[in-house]
Design an enzyme around this catalytic site. Structure first.
Site, PDB file in Angstrom:
ATOM      1  N   HIS A 107     -21.902   3.855  51.475  1.00  0.00           N
ATOM      2  CA  HIS A 107     -20.973   3.014  52.186  1.00  0.00           C
ATOM      3  C   HIS A 107     -21.065   3.048  53.860  1.00  0.00           C
ATOM      4  O   HIS A 107     -20.169   2.879  54.521  1.00  0.00           O
ATOM      5  CB  HIS A 107     -19.509   3.411  52.061  1.00  0.00           C
ATOM      6  CG  HIS A 107     -18.993   3.200  50.584  1.00  0.00           C
ATOM      7  ND1 HIS A 107     -19.319   2.221  49.863  1.00  0.00           N
ATOM      8  CD2 HIS A 107     -18.091   4.007  49.915  1.00  0.00           C
ATOM      9  CE1 HIS A 107     -18.718   2.283  48.619  1.00  0.00           C
ATOM     10  NE2 HIS A 107     -18.029   3.169  48.498  1.00  0.00           N
ATOM     11  N   HIS A 181     -13.040  -2.329  49.872  1.00  0.00           N
ATOM     12  CA  HIS A 181     -12.840  -1.149  48.858  1.00  0.00           C
ATOM     13  C   HIS A 181     -11.450  -0.986  48.811  1.00  0.00           C
ATOM     14  O   HIS A 181     -10.910   0.331  48.633  1.00  0.00           O
ATOM     15  CB  HIS A 181     -13.722  -0.058  49.707  1.00  0.00           C
ATOM     16  CG  HIS A 181     -13.993   1.069  48.874  1.00  0.00           C
ATOM     17  ND1 HIS A 181     -13.200   2.148  48.572  1.00  0.00           N
ATOM     18  CD2 HIS A 181     -15.169   1.512  48.166  1.00  0.00           C
ATOM     19  CE1 HIS A 181     -13.735   2.904  47.586  1.00  0.00           C
ATOM     20  NE2 HIS A 181     -15.095   2.487  47.288  1.00  0.00           N
ATOM     21  N   GLU A 311     -15.577  -3.961  43.431  1.00  0.00           N
ATOM     22  CA  GLU A 311     -16.245  -4.061  44.741  1.00  0.00           C
ATOM     23  C   GLU A 311     -17.446  -5.092  44.460  1.00  0.00           C
ATOM     24  O   GLU A 311     -18.278  -4.830  43.999  1.00  0.00           O
ATOM     25  CB  GLU A 311     -16.754  -3.051  45.330  1.00  0.00           C
ATOM     26  CG  GLU A 311     -15.799  -1.689  45.504  1.00  0.00           C
ATOM     27  CD  GLU A 311     -16.430  -0.340  45.357  1.00  0.00           C
ATOM     28  OE1 GLU A 311     -17.458  -0.096  46.274  1.00  0.00           O
ATOM     29  OE2 GLU A 311     -16.209   0.371  44.510  1.00  0.00           O
TER      30      GLU A 311
END
Length: 346
Positions: A107, A181, A311
């Site tokens: 991420h 997210h 996502e």
């Protein structure tokens, strides 16, 4: 049509400056609270047959948004999901990214875009209200090449659609793969195991023990990964010891306009969420690492499978798999994504 927009500041000593909070609302009781720290969704309150409930996970102790161990609500990048060993090669040069998930990059790194304040402003049009967030990142930040800038705009209309429009570019070639997210629980509390999920995908990516794609594209047919028809999330969950944390492939390329990727429905309340996106697939994560040690805004423990992530983005670790759609963006070439989260009651 009665669209609303308001703004306030929230002061918490853990943050080095006030957090700007924006609330978007429509005439049907749907409201979205956004924060300039992480360009994040702090709350989505949606109507159902049982009234209006918060359908995203958040923290009772707002100071926990600073460390945000579960990445609640934030925009993640420069690259969402995992990159194996945090390494990739480009233009005859090797790059080492921050390793913040064991040996892998996750991420955007431990101090990625989700951990920072974004500049922001709100706006209102005749048919929608919105907030735009912008951020810059220097060459070498978290190991990525090039000076980078991104803009993310959220907008809400009276039809129950929350749109997220992404744009970004850098002054050197490099990977870009952004996503949101948020964790969804359409019942508002408890676990999501009885909620029904549909994924518009015939295939998913095989992963190794570190959840890095092996490169194999597997058919969902005849497996616990088959969500082509509505299925309770918990129905075949035990077939995956760690739970769901995989990428479902809907197509082999991005598209110009959002197409349906996923539908989530809570049978009891009737709340339904449809996710449409320009992206080729979606990571479905069943909240496996929520362990009950922290509390949500309502005071309930954040239990395992207490929410799911959907996502939309390009395949994880695509920078290391020539057969995947590419996340590599040429210098000064624009990156674009559009995703729609459509709420209704059935």
């Amino acid at each position: 049509m009665a669209l609303t927009l308001s703004q306030k500041q929230w002061v918490e000593p853990a943050f080095h400056r006030p957090v700007n909070l924006y609330q978007l609302g429509n005439s049907h009781g749907l409201s979205v609270t956004l924060a300039d720290f992480g360009a994040a969704v702090w709350s989505i309150k949606a109507p159902g047959r049982d009234g209006i409930k918060d359908v995203t996970l958040n923290y009772q102790d707002k100071a926990q948004w600073l460390s945000n161990p579960y990445y609640f609500g934030v925009i993640v990048g420069r690259c969402a999901n995992r990159i194996g060993q945090g390494r990739f090669a480009l233009n005859d040069k090797s790059y080492q990214l921050d390793r913040n998930d064991g040996a892998n990059h996750l991420h955007g790194g431990a101090k990625g875009l989700s951990t920072r304040f974004w500049d922001s402003w709100s706006w209102q049009l005749a048919d929608r209200v919105g907030v735009t967030f912008v951020i810059a990142s220097d060459d070498g930040d978290q190991g990525y090449p090039g000076n980078f800038k991104a803009q993310v705009s959220y907008s809400l209309n009276d039809a129950g659609e929350l749109a997220i429009d992404y744009s970004a570019e850098a002054d050197q070639d490099g990977p870009i793969n952004l996503t949101s997210h948020s964790y969804f629980n359409l019942a508002g509390r408890g676990d999501v195991l009885g909620q029904e999920l549909t994924l518009a995908a015939n295939h998913y990516l095989a992963v190794d023990g570190g959840l890095i794609p092996t490169g194999a594209l597997l058919a969902v047919a005849g497996t616990a990964m088959d969500f082509r028809r509505p299925k309770a999330i918990g129905l075949e969950l035990e077939a995956l010891p760690g739970g769901y944390d995989h990428f479902w492939v809907a197509r082999d390329h991005k598209v110009a306009e959002p197409l349906l990727l996923a539908t989530l429905r809570d049978p009891k309340s009737g709340r339904t969420l449809e996710l449409l996106s320009t992206e080729p697939g979606v990571q479905f994560y069943s909240g496996n690492f929520l362990d009950g040690s922290l509390k949500g805004e309502q005071g309930d423990a954040l239990i395992r499978h207490g929410g799911i992530c959907l996502e939309p983005h390009i395949h994880p670790d695509a920078v290391n798999h020539p057969g995947f759609p590419s996340t590599l963006i040429k210098a000064h070439q624009p990156y674009r994504q559009r995703s729609l989260y459509r709420f209704s009651v059935t």
